[in-house]
Write an enzyme that holds these catalytic residues in place. Structure first.
Site, PDB file in Angstrom:
ATOM      1  N   CYS A 161    -156.423  34.855 -20.368  1.00  0.00           N
ATOM      2  CA  CYS A 161    -157.554  34.963 -19.432  1.00  0.00           C
ATOM      3  C   CYS A 161    -158.877  34.563 -20.078  1.00  0.00           C
ATOM      4  CB  CYS A 161    -157.652  36.384 -18.895  1.00  0.00           C
ATOM      5  SG  CYS A 161    -157.953  37.642 -20.170  1.00  0.00           S
ATOM      6  N   CYS A 200    -111.129  52.139 -14.789  1.00  0.00           N
ATOM      7  CA  CYS A 200    -110.137  52.077 -13.709  1.00  0.00           C
ATOM      8  C   CYS A 200    -108.723  51.844 -14.214  1.00  0.00           C
ATOM      9  CB  CYS A 200    -110.517  50.985 -12.712  1.00  0.00           C
ATOM     10  SG  CYS A 200    -110.556  49.314 -13.420  1.00  0.00           S
ATOM     11  N   CYS A 228    -158.503  37.023 -25.578  1.00  0.00           N
ATOM     12  CA  CYS A 228    -157.184  36.799 -24.987  1.00  0.00           C
ATOM     13  C   CYS A 228    -157.049  35.321 -24.645  1.00  0.00           C
ATOM     14  CB  CYS A 228    -157.005  37.660 -23.734  1.00  0.00           C
ATOM     15  SG  CYS A 228    -155.449  37.354 -22.852  1.00  0.00           S
ATOM     16  N   CYS A 239    -109.970   5.283  16.039  1.00  0.00           N
ATOM     17  CA  CYS A 239    -110.401   3.941  15.661  1.00  0.00           C
ATOM     18  C   CYS A 239    -110.531   3.860  14.148  1.00  0.00           C
ATOM     19  CB  CYS A 239    -111.730   3.609  16.333  1.00  0.00           C
ATOM     20  SG  CYS A 239    -112.434   2.018  15.821  1.00  0.00           S
ATOM     21  N   CYS A 259    -107.604  11.579   9.092  1.00  0.00           N
ATOM     22  CA  CYS A 259    -107.612  11.674  10.552  1.00  0.00           C
ATOM     23  C   CYS A 259    -108.812  12.497  10.999  1.00  0.00           C
ATOM     24  CB  CYS A 259    -106.310  12.313  11.027  1.00  0.00           C
ATOM     25  SG  CYS A 259    -106.286  12.733  12.785  1.00  0.00           S
ATOM     26  N   CYS A 271    -103.444  -3.614  14.527  1.00  0.00           N
ATOM     27  CA  CYS A 271    -104.800  -3.552  15.057  1.00  0.00           C
ATOM     28  C   CYS A 271    -105.507  -2.302  14.551  1.00  0.00           C
ATOM     29  CB  CYS A 271    -104.768  -3.578  16.582  1.00  0.00           C
ATOM     30  SG  CYS A 271    -103.951  -2.135  17.309  1.00  0.00           S
ATOM     31  N   CYS A 329    -115.778  47.555 -10.256  1.00  0.00           N
ATOM     32  CA  CYS A 329    -115.875  48.140 -11.598  1.00  0.00           C
ATOM     33  C   CYS A 329    -116.849  47.345 -12.472  1.00  0.00           C
ATOM     34  CB  CYS A 329    -114.488  48.200 -12.237  1.00  0.00           C
ATOM     35  SG  CYS A 329    -114.457  49.083 -13.817  1.00  0.00           S
ATOM     36  N   CYS A 387    -146.013  37.384 -35.258  1.00  0.00           N
ATOM     37  CA  CYS A 387    -147.041  36.340 -35.362  1.00  0.00           C
ATOM     38  C   CYS A 387    -148.460  36.887 -35.330  1.00  0.00           C
ATOM     39  CB  CYS A 387    -146.863  35.328 -34.237  1.00  0.00           C
ATOM     40  SG  CYS A 387    -147.036  36.049 -32.575  1.00  0.00           S
ATOM     41  N   CYS A 428    -105.527  39.894 -17.667  1.00  0.00           N
ATOM     42  CA  CYS A 428    -105.553  38.805 -18.645  1.00  0.00           C
ATOM     43  C   CYS A 428    -106.998  38.364 -18.826  1.00  0.00           C
ATOM     44  CB  CYS A 428    -104.684  37.642 -18.170  1.00  0.00           C
ATOM     45  SG  CYS A 428    -104.780  36.168 -19.215  1.00  0.00           S
TER      46      CYS A 428
END
Length: 348
Positions: free
Chosen positions: A97, A206, A94, A304, A278, A291, A188, A112, A211
């Site tokens: 392992c 249902c 293997c 400020c 703000c 200012c 659904c 393979c 669309c």
């Protein structure tokens, strides 16, 4: 030599050495005995009427199975069983392992033929299925495109994990089909077959007509509705699309919606570049002159412009006169006064 072969086959009434006439062994023996007795009576002449009516079967090979297809399948099944028996009796290394184990404790990929122990493959499959990577159950060998079959997965993992694997595999397969959409209702979510050239989908469970483009209630020939959050994505998609995709988007959403998306995006980019929001209500504020004590036009809050902090309504200028404030003496910082930019004096 070829004419002797052809005459021999013609004398034995064999059209092809690969075609065997259907019949049982007892019937063949009876026919051959009858043909021999008639030949002795006629001194090598023509056979009797019974032989003319019945076809003599080649005594060297008699097929007593139902059909050639079942015979071939039996041969293939026998060959596969012998290969498995031979595989189970050999030792294999293997590559996960790095332990040598009997073939009965291993499994190989059909394409393979790479061999790994079942314990390692079981852990590998379980991790991939839990992560939802059902399309990635490839051979662990680097750059190997072989994929495990559902039968191999079912043999190694538990029933609950295999059910998840089967469900995700079906869903991923349906996702690749262009004519399959899912019902947009959260309760659904069943796959729906879509008619060619149509944008309407009707859920068989249902009965919801929707669309397939915007996933909302079917609206006929009217353009799809666009939410405010999707306008930005629509604008970017439209600008990056080619002419064919642009026409498709215009047909889907309408030219007015596309134009609105472009204008909204331009306005947003201008506001981000030339205004600040703000700190109280988020209204965009543009500073033209004056200012750094600003008043929001939306909620009338003082703030400020430098640090964007809210100011006291009783004494908003205390923020600029308090030595402990980060904006001390910066009321007119970066203000255009008589064509010059007012900057704070740098003390030595």
């Amino acid at each position: 030599m070829q004419f002797l072969k052809e005459e021999t086959l013609a004398y034995l009434n064999i059209v092809s050495p690969f075609e065997l006439t259907m019949g049982s062994q007892k019937k063949v023996q009876r026919r051959m005995a009858q043909a021999s007795s008639n030949t002795e009576l006629d001194f090598g002449g023509a056979t009797g009427s019974d032989i003319d009516q019945e076809e003599v079967v080649d005594e060297r090979a008699v097929q007593d199975v139902e059909s050639l297809s079942s015979l071939i399948q039996e041969i293939l099944d026998f060959d596969q069983a012998q290969q498995i028996k031979c595989f189970n009796s050999k030792l294999f290394l293997c590559n996960i392992c790095f332990c040598e184990k009997l073939g009965s404790e291993c499994m190989y990929f059909l394409e393979c033929r790479h061999v790994y122990c079942k314990a390692c493959l079981k852990d590998y499959f379980e991790i991939q299925i839990r992560d939802g990577q059902v399309q990635c159950l490839n051979c662990p060998e680097p750059k190997c495109p072989s994929v495990a079959t559902p039968g191999q997965v079912k043999e190694l993992v538990e029933a609950e994990l295999f059910a998840r694997y089967d469900r995700l595999l079906l869903q991923s397969t349906l996702d690749l089909m262009a004519d399959v959409v899912y019902c947009p209702r959260p309760s659904c979510q069943l796959p729906v077959m879509q008619e060619p050239g149509s944008t309407m989908g009707i859920c068989s469970s249902c009965n919801f007509a929707f669309c397939s483009l915007c996933r909302l209630t079917y609206h006929g020939v009217s353009p799809c509705k666009v939410t405010a959050e999707k306008l930005i994505d629509l604008r970017n998609e439209y600008l990056q699309a080619d002419e064919a995709n642009k026409r498709f988007l215009e047909q889907r959403y309408g030219k007015r919606v596309i134009q609105k998306a472009l204008e909204e995006m331009e306005s947003k980019e201008w506001l981000e570049k030339n205004s600040k929001s703000c700190p109280c209500c988020g209204t965009p504020i543009e500073k033209l002159d004056g200012c750094n004590k600003m008043t929001c036009t939306g909620c009338m809050q003082y703030f400020c412009w430098i640090c964007m902090g809210s100011l006291s309504r009783a004494n908003p200028y205390k923020h600029f006169t308090d030595p402990a404030s980060p904006c001390f003496n910066r009321l007119f910082h970066a203000v255009d006064v008589n064509g010059d930019i007012w900057e704070d004096e740098i003390e030595d």
